[in-house]
Design a protein around this motif. Structure first.
Motif, PDB file in Angstrom:
ATOM      1  N   GLU A 186       5.851  -4.743  -8.973  1.00 57.11           N
ATOM      2  CA  GLU A 186       5.892  -3.797 -10.090  1.00 57.11           C
ATOM      3  C   GLU A 186       4.976  -4.260 -11.217  1.00 57.11           C
ATOM      4  O   GLU A 186       4.281  -3.445 -11.843  1.00 57.11           O
ATOM      5  CB  GLU A 186       7.327  -3.655 -10.597  1.00 57.11           C
ATOM      6  CG  GLU A 186       8.246  -2.943  -9.623  1.00 57.11           C
ATOM      7  CD  GLU A 186       9.701  -2.996 -10.036  1.00 57.11           C
ATOM      8  OE1 GLU A 186      10.496  -2.193  -9.510  1.00 57.11           O
ATOM      9  OE2 GLU A 186      10.058  -3.850 -10.871  1.00 57.11           O
ATOM     10  N   LEU A 189       1.365  -3.543 -10.207  1.00 59.61           N
ATOM     11  CA  LEU A 189       1.056  -2.115 -10.305  1.00 59.61           C
ATOM     12  C   LEU A 189       0.887  -1.696 -11.759  1.00 59.61           C
ATOM     13  O   LEU A 189      -0.026  -0.926 -12.104  1.00 59.61           O
ATOM     14  CB  LEU A 189       2.168  -1.300  -9.649  1.00 59.61           C
ATOM     15  CG  LEU A 189       2.300  -1.436  -8.132  1.00 59.61           C
ATOM     16  CD1 LEU A 189       3.590  -0.787  -7.640  1.00 59.61           C
ATOM     17  CD2 LEU A 189       1.100  -0.837  -7.414  1.00 59.61           C
ATOM     18  N   THR A 190       1.747  -2.207 -12.627  1.00 57.77           N
ATOM     19  CA  THR A 190       1.661  -1.866 -14.051  1.00 57.77           C
ATOM     20  C   THR A 190       0.383  -2.422 -14.667  1.00 57.77           C
ATOM     21  O   THR A 190      -0.325  -1.721 -15.401  1.00 57.77           O
ATOM     22  CB  THR A 190       2.888  -2.419 -14.799  1.00 57.77           C
ATOM     23  OG1 THR A 190       4.070  -1.824 -14.265  1.00 57.77           O
ATOM     24  CG2 THR A 190       2.799  -2.107 -16.290  1.00 57.77           C
ATOM     25  N   ARG A 193      -2.509  -0.476 -13.498  1.00 63.53           N
ATOM     26  CA  ARG A 193      -2.337   0.962 -13.704  1.00 63.53           C
ATOM     27  C   ARG A 193      -2.568   1.735 -12.408  1.00 63.53           C
ATOM     28  O   ARG A 193      -3.330   2.708 -12.342  1.00 63.53           O
ATOM     29  CB  ARG A 193      -3.278   1.468 -14.798  1.00 63.53           C
ATOM     30  CG  ARG A 193      -3.021   0.836 -16.156  1.00 63.53           C
ATOM     31  CD  ARG A 193      -3.941   1.381 -17.226  1.00 63.53           C
ATOM     32  NE  ARG A 193      -3.668   0.760 -18.522  1.00 63.53           N
ATOM     33  CZ  ARG A 193      -4.313   1.045 -19.646  1.00 63.53           C
ATOM     34  NH1 ARG A 193      -5.295   1.959 -19.630  1.00 63.53           N
ATOM     35  NH2 ARG A 193      -4.014   0.438 -20.769  1.00 63.53           N
ATOM     36  N   THR A 194      -1.875   1.276 -11.378  1.00 63.85           N
ATOM     37  CA  THR A 194      -2.015   1.871 -10.057  1.00 63.85           C
ATOM     38  C   THR A 194      -0.689   2.455  -9.603  1.00 63.85           C
ATOM     39  O   THR A 194       0.361   1.830  -9.767  1.00 63.85           O
ATOM     40  CB  THR A 194      -2.458   0.802  -9.025  1.00 63.85           C
ATOM     41  OG1 THR A 194      -3.647   0.161  -9.493  1.00 63.85           O
ATOM     42  CG2 THR A 194      -2.709   1.429  -7.665  1.00 63.85           C
ATOM     43  N   ASP A 195      -0.729   3.655  -9.035  1.00 65.16           N
ATOM     44  CA  ASP A 195       0.465   4.229  -8.430  1.00 65.16           C
ATOM     45  C   ASP A 195       0.763   3.509  -7.116  1.00 65.16           C
ATOM     46  O   ASP A 195      -0.150   3.151  -6.374  1.00 65.16           O
ATOM     47  CB  ASP A 195       0.262   5.720  -8.146  1.00 65.16           C
ATOM     48  CG  ASP A 195       0.189   6.555  -9.404  1.00 65.16           C
ATOM     49  OD1 ASP A 195       0.754   6.135 -10.433  1.00 65.16           O
ATOM     50  OD2 ASP A 195      -0.447   7.625  -9.358  1.00 65.16           O
ATOM     51  N   ALA A 196       2.042   3.324  -6.839  1.00 62.21           N
ATOM     52  CA  ALA A 196       2.424   2.639  -5.605  1.00 62.21           C
ATOM     53  C   ALA A 196       1.875   3.347  -4.368  1.00 62.21           C
ATOM     54  O   ALA A 196       1.554   2.697  -3.366  1.00 62.21           O
ATOM     55  CB  ALA A 196       3.945   2.543  -5.521  1.00 62.21           C
ATOM     56  N   ALA A 197       1.747   4.659  -4.433  1.00 59.35           N
ATOM     57  CA  ALA A 197       1.229   5.415  -3.290  1.00 59.35           C
ATOM     58  C   ALA A 197      -0.216   5.063  -2.974  1.00 59.35           C
ATOM     59  O   ALA A 197      -0.698   5.330  -1.867  1.00 59.35           O
ATOM     60  CB  ALA A 197       1.353   6.913  -3.556  1.00 59.35           C
ATOM     61  N   ASP A 198      -0.924   4.467  -3.925  1.00 57.77           N
ATOM     62  CA  ASP A 198      -2.322   4.082  -3.735  1.00 57.77           C
ATOM     63  C   ASP A 198      -2.474   2.594  -3.450  1.00 57.77           C
ATOM     64  O   ASP A 198      -3.592   2.074  -3.447  1.00 57.77           O
ATOM     65  CB  ASP A 198      -3.152   4.441  -4.978  1.00 57.77           C
ATOM     66  CG  ASP A 198      -3.213   5.939  -5.224  1.00 57.77           C
ATOM     67  OD1 ASP A 198      -3.313   6.692  -4.242  1.00 57.77           O
ATOM     68  OD2 ASP A 198      -3.155   6.344  -6.407  1.00 57.77           O
ATOM     69  N   ALA A 217       5.005   1.032  -1.629  1.00 53.31           N
ATOM     70  CA  ALA A 217       3.647   0.716  -1.192  1.00 53.31           C
ATOM     71  C   ALA A 217       3.611   0.540   0.318  1.00 53.31           C
ATOM     72  O   ALA A 217       4.606   0.173   0.936  1.00 53.31           O
ATOM     73  CB  ALA A 217       3.159  -0.560  -1.878  1.00 53.31           C
TER      74      ALA A 217
END
Length: 274
Positions: A186, A189-190, A193-198, A217
């Protein structure tokens, strides 16, 4: 190899894990998934290096146990593990309320011993090739590890690998937030600045697989031994590889930077890209 505190973790659906293995250019092959990921999160010990190849993990665990015993504390709960991370998390669980000074000292000792091990650690075959391939594709890469940030950065500096990574997320101060807790992922990702889906994680343990599932992910498991493969499959991993160099070549084939369309991995799990 990532270790983790014991605890209940939901087992994701094993899905295609036991089914036919896709070729390197199949839509759900590790190579294709990596080619689409904006962020690749690497575990450290295992996928990038063998951290305790020069300083065996059991000797590190024994030194930590001796340190605790030297403080006059009961170490019987530590006798059944040779994993330094298990020793650290168990000491935290048992003594954080009664001997906080010892808990902090053990954490500092583990940081020091891991940094020493990192200076003698052997690189994982093929890791640099895959790092290069992903960098050339423009993917961002980070490390999310249960090992100390000090140890990770010491290894990266000694091998000239710092430039591959946008961030290094090491062991949290609270061992309960080590993987399989999703805290480190987490944070990565924060920060990016990335969405978990990416995002996609490369790891070699059940803890890595569970943490990736918890944040949403994708996960590619790295395993070179049948028993490790079984552990990853049982944790719900659907995509496995035993050869990072072959995976790098296959990614090049997908993106048009490297292998041709007839590339097939050889050896290992036949094919190694599952």
């Amino acid at each position: 190899m990532t270790s983790s505190p014991t605890g209940a973790a939901p087992r994701p659906d094993r899905g295609r894990a036991a089914g036919p293995r896709p070729g390197p250019h199949a839509p759900d092959s590790p190579a294709v998934l990596l080619s689409r990921a904006r962020l690749v999160m690497w575990d450290f010990d295992g996928p990038l290096c063998d951290l305790f190849s020069g300083v065996p993990a059991p000797s590190v665990a024994a030194e930590l146990r001796g340190f605790v015993a030297g403080r006059g504390l009961d170490t019987s709960a530590l006798d059944d593990t040779d994993d330094p991370l298990d020793v650290c998390s168990t000491v935290h669980r048992l003594f954080s309320g009664t001997a906080a000074g010892t808990v902090n000292a053990v954490r500092a000792a583990l940081d020091r011993l891991e940094a020493k091990a990192a200076r003698r650690a052997l690189p994982t075959p093929g890791a640099r090739e895959l790092l290069e391939r992903l960098r050339d594709m423009g993917s961002r890469q980070v490390i999310v590890s249960n090992n100390s940030r000090t140890a990770v950065t010491a290894y990266l500096r000694s091998h000239g690998m710092e430039h591959y990574f946008a961030e290094v997320v090491g062991r949290p101060a609270d061992p309960d937030k080590m993987k399989p807790h999703p805290h480190s992922l987490e944070k990565a990702l924060t920060t990016t600045r990335t969405d978990a889906a990416d995002a996609l994680m490369i790891g070699d343990s059940a803890a890595d697989a569970y943490a990736a599932a918890k944040v949403g992910a994708l996960f590619v498991g790295y395993c070179t031994r049948p028993e490790r493969r079984a552990v990853l499959l049982d944790a719900g991993a659907e995509h496995l590889t035993d050869d990072l160099a072959a995976l790098a070549t296959a990614v090049g084939g997908v993106t048009g930077k490297g292998a041709g369309p007839d590339f097939r991995p050889s050896g290992g799990m036949a094919p190694s890209l599952l």
